[in-house]
Design a protein around this motif. Structure first.
Motif, short mmCIF file in Angstrom:
data_model
loop_
_atom_site.label_atom_id
_atom_site.label_comp_id
_atom_site.label_asym_id
_atom_site.label_seq_id
_atom_site.Cartn_x
_atom_site.Cartn_y
_atom_site.Cartn_z
N GLY A 1 33.79 32.17 -15.22
CA GLY A 1 32.84 31.69 -14.23
C GLY A 1 33.52 31.46 -12.90
N GLN A 2 32.73 31.54 -11.81
CA GLN A 2 33.32 31.38 -10.48
C GLN A 2 33.88 29.97 -10.29
OE1 GLN A 2 31.81 32.88 -6.90
NE2 GLN A 2 30.59 34.52 -7.82
N GLY A 3 33.38 29.01 -11.07
CA GLY A 3 33.92 27.66 -10.96
C GLY A 3 35.39 27.59 -11.31
N ASP A 4 35.84 28.52 -12.17
CA ASP A 4 37.26 28.54 -12.52
C ASP A 4 38.14 28.91 -11.33
OD1 ASP A 4 36.61 27.92 -15.15
OD2 ASP A 4 36.39 30.03 -15.70
N LEU A 5 37.54 29.63 -10.37
CA LEU A 5 38.32 30.01 -9.18
C LEU A 5 38.75 28.79 -8.38
CD1 LEU A 5 36.45 33.18 -7.81
CD2 LEU A 5 38.75 33.09 -8.75
N ASP A 6 37.93 27.74 -8.43
CA ASP A 6 38.27 26.54 -7.65
C ASP A 6 39.63 25.97 -8.04
OD1 ASP A 6 35.89 26.67 -6.25
OD2 ASP A 6 34.84 25.33 -7.65
N LEU A 7 39.94 26.03 -9.33
CA LEU A 7 41.21 25.50 -9.80
C LEU A 7 42.38 26.27 -9.20
CD1 LEU A 7 40.32 25.03 -13.59
CD2 LEU A 7 40.41 23.26 -11.81
N TRP A 8 42.25 27.61 -9.17
CA TRP A 8 43.33 28.43 -8.63
C TRP A 8 43.35 28.38 -7.11
CZ3 TRP A 8 46.75 28.79 -12.00
CH2 TRP A 8 46.46 29.02 -13.34
N ASP A 9 42.18 28.18 -6.49
CA ASP A 9 42.15 28.03 -5.03
C ASP A 9 42.95 26.80 -4.59
OD1 ASP A 9 40.53 30.22 -5.07
OD2 ASP A 9 38.71 29.18 -4.44
N LEU A 10 42.82 25.73 -5.37
CA LEU A 10 43.57 24.51 -5.06
C LEU A 10 45.07 24.73 -5.21
CD1 LEU A 10 41.31 21.82 -6.78
CD2 LEU A 10 41.86 21.95 -4.34
N GLN A 11 45.46 25.43 -6.28
CA GLN A 11 46.87 25.72 -6.51
C GLN A 11 47.43 26.61 -5.40
OE1 GLN A 11 48.95 24.73 -9.42
NE2 GLN A 11 47.33 23.20 -9.31
N LEU A 12 46.67 27.64 -5.05
CA LEU A 12 47.12 28.56 -4.00
C LEU A 12 47.31 27.84 -2.67
CD1 LEU A 12 45.07 31.87 -4.41
CD2 LEU A 12 47.53 31.59 -4.66
N SER A 13 46.36 27.00 -2.32
CA SER A 13 46.45 26.31 -1.03
C SER A 13 47.59 25.29 -1.02
CB SER A 13 45.13 25.64 -0.69
OG SER A 13 44.76 24.72 -1.71
N ARG A 14 47.78 24.61 -2.14
CA ARG A 14 48.85 23.60 -2.21
C ARG A 14 50.23 24.25 -2.04
NH1 ARG A 14 50.49 20.08 -7.62
NH2 ARG A 14 52.35 19.07 -6.72
N TYR A 15 50.51 25.24 -2.88
CA TYR A 15 51.84 25.85 -2.84
C TYR A 15 51.97 26.86 -1.71
CZ TYR A 15 52.40 23.57 -7.34
OH TYR A 15 52.49 22.62 -8.33
N GLY A 16 50.89 27.52 -1.35
CA GLY A 16 50.93 28.48 -0.24
C GLY A 16 51.26 27.80 1.08
N ALA A 17 50.75 26.60 1.28
CA ALA A 17 51.05 25.86 2.51
C ALA A 17 52.54 25.55 2.60
CB ALA A 17 50.24 24.57 2.55
N GLN A 18 53.13 25.16 1.47
CA GLN A 18 54.57 24.88 1.46
C GLN A 18 55.39 26.13 1.76
OE1 GLN A 18 55.70 22.68 -2.15
NE2 GLN A 18 53.65 21.82 -2.24
N VAL A 19 54.98 27.26 1.17
CA VAL A 19 55.69 28.52 1.38
C VAL A 19 55.62 28.94 2.84
CG1 VAL A 19 55.64 30.99 0.86
CG2 VAL A 19 55.47 29.34 -0.99
N ALA A 20 54.42 28.96 3.40
CA ALA A 20 54.24 29.43 4.78
C ALA A 20 54.96 28.52 5.76
CB ALA A 20 52.75 29.50 5.12
N PHE A 21 54.87 27.21 5.55
CA PHE A 21 55.49 26.25 6.47
C PHE A 21 57.01 26.41 6.49
CE2 PHE A 21 56.80 22.12 8.10
CZ PHE A 21 55.83 21.84 9.04
#
Length: 373
Positions: free
Chosen positions: A175-195
């Motif tokens: 379900g698309q609701g499962d994407l929310d979990l990975w969206d949170l993970q991507l944004s959390r760790y992606g911000a650290q990587v990009a910064f």
């Protein structure tokens, strides 16, 4: 830091080899395809736990053997230690430092820091963005366990999200609701990587500018830019919020393309000389000088970050550089333990002032061997 000894068992073309290093420069000399690069690869594996030539461990194991072993004896300012790597056709590689097995192979990063410069790295400037992202990731992972952890978690979340996108498109049990979990993970760790990448590029730019200015005789000015759609002027927390919003907005496009279209896995390291993009419009000389400047800047920043010069591995790259670039390469690596692979050590210029040991590398009946000259 220094590598004092290398021991190989069933690694690549070597059944067994033990080499001791007591000079600032060690040269592996011999014809192509005899095993020179294999020695550099073994040392670099002890730096990064990964080969610079292949992602498949089975290719690193001598034909007919079930596993391989690499042992390096190293010395750093805090004392001497030993790194042991075991490779297996049937399982994951394992690592020991000072006799203690590491729970995760990634914990090997930072024990022995190294910079590899090969003919492939001369394409660092003109190949695709993924090559330059990998260059940044390898450097940062060696000096920052926190970065390596963030990058590993980001890559895992990215893989899982892309799998879920494919399942949604194929109407499997998701379900698309499962994407929310990975969206949170991507944004959390992606911000650290990009910064962290952007911060590192800023420092690389200053170092590479000085080196390029020297090599070009003061005629040209090199600039490095970290290209991203994200606003890097605020905090990591603000960056995380922005990335999450962008990922959410891109969901329809991601489902259409069945891949994640937003995040630092799409970012780029751009090089310019003046206002000219080196990748698209730089001459071959400018591209090679830019790549050389990047690698030497990486070397010096890693020394600045750790307080010790990393080891330098030059894989048959001297023949790709003209006489002046070879001279400047050796000038900027004075005091750094350097390993060079070449076809003829007698043709190496500008080596008169360096302490040097030469190993002749050859092959007999499919097995490589080394002789100290």
């Amino acid at each position: 830091m220094r590598v004092e000894r290398l021991e190989l068992q069933d690694f690549r073309s070597y059944q067994k080899a033990v080499l001791d290093f007591d000079q600032e420069v060690t040269v592996f000399s011999g014809e192509n395809a005899k095993g020179k690069t294999n020695l550099l690869e073994a040392i670099f594996l002890c730096c990064t736990a990964r080969s610079h030539r292949t992602p498949r461990d089975r290719e690193l194991i001598h034909f007919g053997s079930e596993g391989a072993q690499i042992v390096t004896s190293i010395s750093r300012l805090n004392g001497k230690s030993q790194i042991k790597l075991q490779l297996s056709e049937k399982g994951r590689k394992k690592a020991w430092v000072g006799g203690a097995e590491l729970p995760r192979i990634g914990e090997l990063l930072g024990v022995l820091n190294g910079v590899m410069f090969s003919p492939e790295d001369l394409r660092l400037v003109k190949d695709g963005p993924d090559v330059r992202r990998r260059f940044l990731d390898i450097s940062l992972s060696q000096i920052s366990p926190l970065y390596f952890n963030a990058l590993s978690n980001y890559q895992r979340a990215l893989r899982q999200r892309n799998i879920l996108l494919r399942q949604l498109v194929e109407k499997k049990n998701a379900g698309q609701g499962d994407l929310d979990l990975w969206d949170l993970q991507l944004s959390r760790y992606g911000a650290q990587v990009a910064f962290r990448r952007a911060e590192w590029v800023g420092r690389l730019c200053q170092a590479a500018q000085r080196i390029y200015y020297d090599i070009s005789g003061g005629r040209e000015h090199l600039t490095l830019l970290y290209q991203t759609k994200l606003d890097l002027n605020g905090t990591v927390e603000a960056l995380q919020d922005e990335l999450y919003t962008r990922i959410q907005k891109a969901r329809s496009e991601d489902l259409r393309r069945v891949t994640t279209t937003v995040g630092p896995h799409r970012d780029e390291l751009e090089l310019k000389i003046g206002e000219t993009a080196v990748r698209a419009f730089g001459s071959q000389g400018q591209q090679r000088t830019s790549a050389l400047s990047l690698k030497l800047a990486e070397l010096r920043l890693m020394e600045e970050e750790t307080g010790e010069a990393p080891i330098l591995l030059l894989d048959d790259v001297m023949s790709e550089l003209d006489d002046e670039r070879q001279r400047l390469l050796l000038k900027h690596t004075s005091g750094v333990q350097t390993f060079i692979a070449c076809t003829n050590y007698r043709q190496l210029p500008h080596m008169e002032q360096r302490e040097m040991a030469v190993f002749e590398v050859g092959m007999h009946e499919g097995v490589s061997g080394c002789t100290l000259i």
